[in-house]
Design a protein around this motif. Structure first.
Motif, PDB file in Angstrom:
ATOM      1  N   UNK A 153      46.278  54.972  -5.863  1.00 33.10           N
ATOM      2  CA  UNK A 153      44.942  55.025  -6.465  1.00 33.10           C
ATOM      3  C   UNK A 153      44.174  53.728  -6.209  1.00 33.10           C
ATOM      4  N   UNK A 154      44.861  52.616  -6.326  1.00 31.93           N
ATOM      5  CA  UNK A 154      44.209  51.319  -6.078  1.00 31.93           C
ATOM      6  C   UNK A 154      43.792  51.196  -4.627  1.00 31.93           C
ATOM      7  N   UNK A 155      44.662  51.631  -3.711  1.00 36.17           N
ATOM      8  CA  UNK A 155      44.316  51.587  -2.284  1.00 36.17           C
ATOM      9  C   UNK A 155      43.093  52.440  -1.983  1.00 36.17           C
ATOM     10  N   UNK A 156      43.041  53.631  -2.585  1.00 38.50           N
ATOM     11  CA  UNK A 156      41.897  54.523  -2.355  1.00 38.50           C
ATOM     12  C   UNK A 156      40.614  53.900  -2.904  1.00 38.50           C
ATOM     13  N   UNK A 157      40.697  53.321  -4.104  1.00 33.73           N
ATOM     14  CA  UNK A 157      39.520  52.681  -4.695  1.00 33.73           C
ATOM     15  C   UNK A 157      39.052  51.500  -3.844  1.00 33.73           C
ATOM     16  N   UNK A 158      40.008  50.754  -3.301  1.00 30.79           N
ATOM     17  CA  UNK A 158      39.661  49.621  -2.440  1.00 30.79           C
ATOM     18  C   UNK A 158      38.943  50.101  -1.187  1.00 30.79           C
ATOM     19  N   UNK A 159      39.425  51.178  -0.594  1.00 29.51           N
ATOM     20  CA  UNK A 159      38.775  51.731   0.591  1.00 29.51           C
ATOM     21  C   UNK A 159      37.342  52.149   0.284  1.00 29.51           C
ATOM     22  N   UNK A 160      37.148  52.814  -0.858  1.00 30.65           N
ATOM     23  CA  UNK A 160      35.806  53.260  -1.246  1.00 30.65           C
ATOM     24  C   UNK A 160      34.878  52.060  -1.418  1.00 30.65           C
ATOM     25  N   UNK A 161      35.378  51.017  -2.073  1.00 32.98           N
ATOM     26  CA  UNK A 161      34.534  49.832  -2.282  1.00 32.98           C
ATOM     27  C   UNK A 161      34.208  49.138  -0.964  1.00 32.98           C
ATOM     28  N   UNK A 162      35.195  49.056  -0.075  1.00 31.94           N
ATOM     29  CA  UNK A 162      34.937  48.445   1.231  1.00 31.94           C
ATOM     30  C   UNK A 162      33.895  49.240   2.018  1.00 31.94           C
ATOM     31  N   UNK A 163      33.969  50.555   1.937  1.00 33.14           N
ATOM     32  CA  UNK A 163      32.966  51.393   2.604  1.00 33.14           C
ATOM     33  C   UNK A 163      31.583  51.167   2.003  1.00 33.14           C
ATOM     34  N   UNK A 164      31.504  51.041   0.670  1.00 33.84           N
ATOM     35  CA  UNK A 164      30.220  50.770   0.015  1.00 33.84           C
ATOM     36  C   UNK A 164      29.655  49.430   0.462  1.00 33.84           C
ATOM     37  N   UNK A 165      30.513  48.435   0.559  1.00 31.66           N
ATOM     38  CA  UNK A 165      30.060  47.102   0.985  1.00 31.66           C
ATOM     39  C   UNK A 165      29.563  47.152   2.420  1.00 31.66           C
ATOM     40  N   UNK A 166      30.313  47.829   3.289  1.00 34.00           N
ATOM     41  CA  UNK A 166      29.900  47.927   4.687  1.00 34.00           C
ATOM     42  C   UNK A 166      28.572  48.673   4.805  1.00 34.00           C
ATOM     43  N   UNK A 167      28.398  49.744   4.047  1.00 36.37           N
ATOM     44  CA  UNK A 167      27.153  50.515   4.063  1.00 36.37           C
ATOM     45  C   UNK A 167      25.991  49.670   3.560  1.00 36.37           C
ATOM     46  N   UNK A 168      26.219  48.937   2.474  1.00 33.45           N
ATOM     47  CA  UNK A 168      25.174  48.067   1.931  1.00 33.45           C
ATOM     48  C   UNK A 168      24.799  46.987   2.932  1.00 33.45           C
ATOM     49  N   UNK A 169      25.785  46.472   3.633  1.00 33.05           N
ATOM     50  CA  UNK A 169      25.533  45.431   4.643  1.00 33.05           C
ATOM     51  C   UNK A 169      24.644  45.979   5.756  1.00 33.05           C
ATOM     52  N   UNK A 170      25.021  47.141   6.290  1.00 36.28           N
ATOM     53  CA  UNK A 170      24.219  47.682   7.401  1.00 36.28           C
ATOM     54  C   UNK A 170      22.821  48.076   6.932  1.00 36.28           C
ATOM     55  N   UNK A 171      22.698  48.542   5.707  1.00 34.98           N
ATOM     56  CA  UNK A 171      21.399  48.982   5.189  1.00 34.98           C
ATOM     57  C   UNK A 171      20.467  47.790   4.915  1.00 34.98           C
ATOM     58  N   UNK A 172      21.008  46.691   4.384  1.00 30.39           N
ATOM     59  CA  UNK A 172      20.161  45.580   3.954  1.00 30.39           C
ATOM     60  C   UNK A 172      20.148  44.394   4.920  1.00 30.39           C
ATOM     61  N   UNK A 173      20.867  44.499   6.022  1.00 30.27           N
ATOM     62  CA  UNK A 173      20.959  43.384   6.966  1.00 30.27           C
ATOM     63  C   UNK A 173      19.591  42.951   7.481  1.00 30.27           C
ATOM     64  N   UNK A 174      18.775  43.886   7.936  1.00 33.24           N
ATOM     65  CA  UNK A 174      17.472  43.549   8.508  1.00 33.24           C
ATOM     66  C   UNK A 174      16.552  42.913   7.473  1.00 33.24           C
ATOM     67  N   UNK A 175      16.548  43.434   6.251  1.00 37.24           N
ATOM     68  CA  UNK A 175      15.701  42.870   5.194  1.00 37.24           C
ATOM     69  C   UNK A 175      16.104  41.433   4.872  1.00 37.24           C
ATOM     70  N   UNK A 176      17.391  41.184   4.808  1.00 35.34           N
ATOM     71  CA  UNK A 176      17.873  39.836   4.479  1.00 35.34           C
ATOM     72  C   UNK A 176      17.495  38.855   5.588  1.00 35.34           C
ATOM     73  N   UNK A 177      17.688  39.247   6.821  1.00 43.38           N
ATOM     74  CA  UNK A 177      17.333  38.367   7.948  1.00 43.38           C
ATOM     75  C   UNK A 177      15.826  38.095   7.927  1.00 43.38           C
ATOM     76  N   UNK A 178      15.006  39.125   7.672  1.00 43.56           N
ATOM     77  CA  UNK A 178      13.550  38.941   7.619  1.00 43.56           C
ATOM     78  C   UNK A 178      13.149  37.979   6.501  1.00 43.56           C
ATOM     79  N   UNK A 179      13.776  38.125   5.323  1.00 47.84           N
ATOM     80  CA  UNK A 179      13.454  37.236   4.202  1.00 47.84           C
ATOM     81  C   UNK A 179      13.856  35.797   4.512  1.00 47.84           C
TER      82      UNK A 179
END
Length: 120
Positions: free
Chosen positions: A73-99
């Protein structure tokens, strides 16, 4: 009188040797009983130890499944969180660089707030 004393002394000496034999037998009996008691105690300790070890192994086996389930269960939760972080990174990367570039490139010159207080 020495003739009468001699059998009395002889009887006392025989009684003393007989008493010494009885005391020696009692000591040997006591020593043997102590050895038997130690042996019996060792056997009881071993039996108790085996019983407790088997109880512990049973407890450990019953908990092993729970531990592996929790780890999964912990491994699965870790995978989900890592996927969320990666998705957030790709989604907000351009905005952060622009700012960041806007902060570095677009400079608004103004006096420091402490300097304003001194002049004012």
């Amino acid at each position: 009188m020495s003739a009468q004393q001699s059998p009395g002394i002889q009887t006392l000496l025989e009684a003393e040797t007989e008493a010494a034999k009885i005391v020696q037998q009692a000591r040997q009996y006591r020593i043997q009983k102590l050895k038997d008691a130690r042996t019996e105690a060792s056997k009881e300790i071993e039996e108790y130890k085996k019983t407790k070890e088997s109880e512990f192994k049973a407890f450990e086996a019953s908990r092993a499944g729970t531990t592996s389930n929790a780890q999964a269960a912990i491994d699965k939760e870790t995978e989900v969180r890592l996927e969320d972080i990666a998705e957030s990174y790709t989604k907000n990367r351009d905005n952060v660089v622009k700012k960041l570039l806007d902060r570095v490139v677009l400079v608004k010159p103004e006096l420091h707030r402490n300097l304003k207080k001194v002049e004012g």
